[in-house]
Design a protein around this motif. Sequence first.
Motif, short mmCIF file in Angstrom:
data_model
loop_
_atom_site.label_atom_id
_atom_site.label_comp_id
_atom_site.label_asym_id
_atom_site.label_seq_id
_atom_site.Cartn_x
_atom_site.Cartn_y
_atom_site.Cartn_z
N GLN A 7 0.83 -1.21 0.00
CA GLN A 7 0.00 0.00 0.00
C GLN A 7 0.86 1.26 0.00
O GLN A 7 0.50 2.26 -0.63
N GLN A 8 2.01 1.20 0.67
CA GLN A 8 2.91 2.35 0.68
C GLN A 8 3.48 2.59 -0.73
O GLN A 8 3.56 3.73 -1.18
N LEU A 9 3.85 1.51 -1.42
CA LEU A 9 4.35 1.66 -2.79
C LEU A 9 3.28 2.23 -3.71
O LEU A 9 3.56 3.09 -4.54
N VAL A 10 2.04 1.76 -3.53
CA VAL A 10 0.93 2.27 -4.33
C VAL A 10 0.77 3.77 -4.07
O VAL A 10 0.67 4.57 -5.02
N ALA A 11 0.77 4.17 -2.82
CA ALA A 11 0.60 5.59 -2.47
C ALA A 11 1.73 6.44 -3.04
O ALA A 11 1.48 7.51 -3.61
N LEU A 12 2.95 5.96 -2.93
CA LEU A 12 4.10 6.71 -3.47
C LEU A 12 4.04 6.83 -4.99
O LEU A 12 4.39 7.87 -5.55
N SER A 13 3.58 5.78 -5.64
CA SER A 13 3.53 5.81 -7.10
C SER A 13 2.38 6.66 -7.62
O SER A 13 2.41 7.10 -8.76
N GLU A 14 1.39 6.91 -6.76
CA GLU A 14 0.22 7.70 -7.17
C GLU A 14 0.29 9.15 -6.71
O GLU A 14 -0.57 9.95 -7.05
N GLN A 15 1.31 9.51 -5.92
CA GLN A 15 1.40 10.90 -5.46
C GLN A 15 1.77 11.80 -6.64
O GLN A 15 2.12 11.32 -7.71
N ASN A 16 1.68 13.11 -6.43
CA ASN A 16 1.99 14.06 -7.48
C ASN A 16 3.13 14.95 -7.02
O ASN A 16 2.94 15.74 -6.11
N PRO A 17 4.32 14.87 -7.62
CA PRO A 17 4.68 13.96 -8.71
C PRO A 17 4.92 12.54 -8.18
O PRO A 17 5.26 12.37 -7.01
N PRO A 18 4.77 11.55 -9.04
CA PRO A 18 4.98 10.16 -8.61
C PRO A 18 6.43 9.90 -8.21
O PRO A 18 7.35 10.53 -8.73
N ASP A 19 6.61 8.96 -7.31
CA ASP A 19 7.92 8.45 -6.96
C ASP A 19 8.17 7.29 -7.93
O ASP A 19 7.61 6.21 -7.77
N TYR A 20 8.99 7.54 -8.95
CA TYR A 20 9.16 6.54 -10.01
C TYR A 20 9.97 5.33 -9.55
O TYR A 20 9.81 4.25 -10.11
N ALA A 21 10.78 5.48 -8.51
CA ALA A 21 11.46 4.32 -7.93
C ALA A 21 10.42 3.40 -7.29
O ALA A 21 10.48 2.17 -7.44
N ALA A 22 9.45 3.99 -6.60
CA ALA A 22 8.36 3.20 -6.00
C ALA A 22 7.50 2.56 -7.08
O ALA A 22 7.09 1.40 -6.95
N THR A 23 7.25 3.29 -8.15
CA THR A 23 6.48 2.74 -9.27
C THR A 23 7.19 1.52 -9.84
O THR A 23 6.56 0.50 -10.15
N THR A 24 8.50 1.61 -9.96
CA THR A 24 9.29 0.50 -10.49
C THR A 24 9.23 -0.69 -9.55
O THR A 24 9.06 -1.84 -9.98
N GLU A 25 9.35 -0.45 -8.25
CA GLU A 25 9.28 -1.56 -7.28
C GLU A 25 7.89 -2.20 -7.29
O GLU A 25 7.77 -3.42 -7.19
N LEU A 26 6.87 -1.39 -7.43
CA LEU A 26 5.51 -1.91 -7.53
C LEU A 26 5.36 -2.79 -8.78
O LEU A 26 4.77 -3.87 -8.74
N ALA A 27 5.94 -2.33 -9.87
CA ALA A 27 5.92 -3.11 -11.11
C ALA A 27 6.59 -4.47 -10.91
O ALA A 27 6.10 -5.49 -11.40
N TRP A 28 7.72 -4.48 -10.19
CA TRP A 28 8.41 -5.75 -9.91
C TRP A 28 7.52 -6.70 -9.13
O TRP A 28 7.54 -7.92 -9.36
N LEU A 29 6.75 -6.17 -8.19
CA LEU A 29 5.84 -7.04 -7.43
C LEU A 29 4.82 -7.69 -8.36
O LEU A 29 4.56 -8.90 -8.26
N TYR A 30 4.26 -6.91 -9.27
CA TYR A 30 3.31 -7.48 -10.24
C TYR A 30 4.00 -8.44 -11.20
O TYR A 30 3.43 -9.45 -11.58
N GLU A 31 5.23 -8.15 -11.58
CA GLU A 31 5.94 -9.01 -12.51
C GLU A 31 6.26 -10.37 -11.88
O GLU A 31 6.14 -11.41 -12.52
#
Length: 101
Positions: A7-31
């Motif tokens: 949930q923290q990664l989701v929140a960081l990736s959805e903030q403005n501006p997004p935390d792209y490192a968090a977005t990348t880590e979130l992507a790895w979880l889905y991958e």
Amino acid sequence: DSEQAFQQLVALSEQNPPDYAATTELAWLYETGLGVERNLQKAAELFTVAAEAGNPKAQYALSVMYATGAGKPVDMTESRAWLMLSAAQDYQPAVRQLFAQ
């Protein structure tokens, strides 16, 4: 716990501006399917967002997806383009892959 971390990664990736490192880590979880249901389409979508924003780890992951057809259609031109962008930022896995070709 893993749900809170997710949930923290989701929140960081959805903030403005997004935390792209968090977005990348979130992507790895889905991958990988760690802590969430594996979803290569969602992983590719998140990697693309972060890669387009300049995250070298996401650029490398996107390169691999295009090379393998996992989450993206096989496209060696796109794969090489993303690999070059990642390597240009000295992301070592990309640099090693580039010199191995």
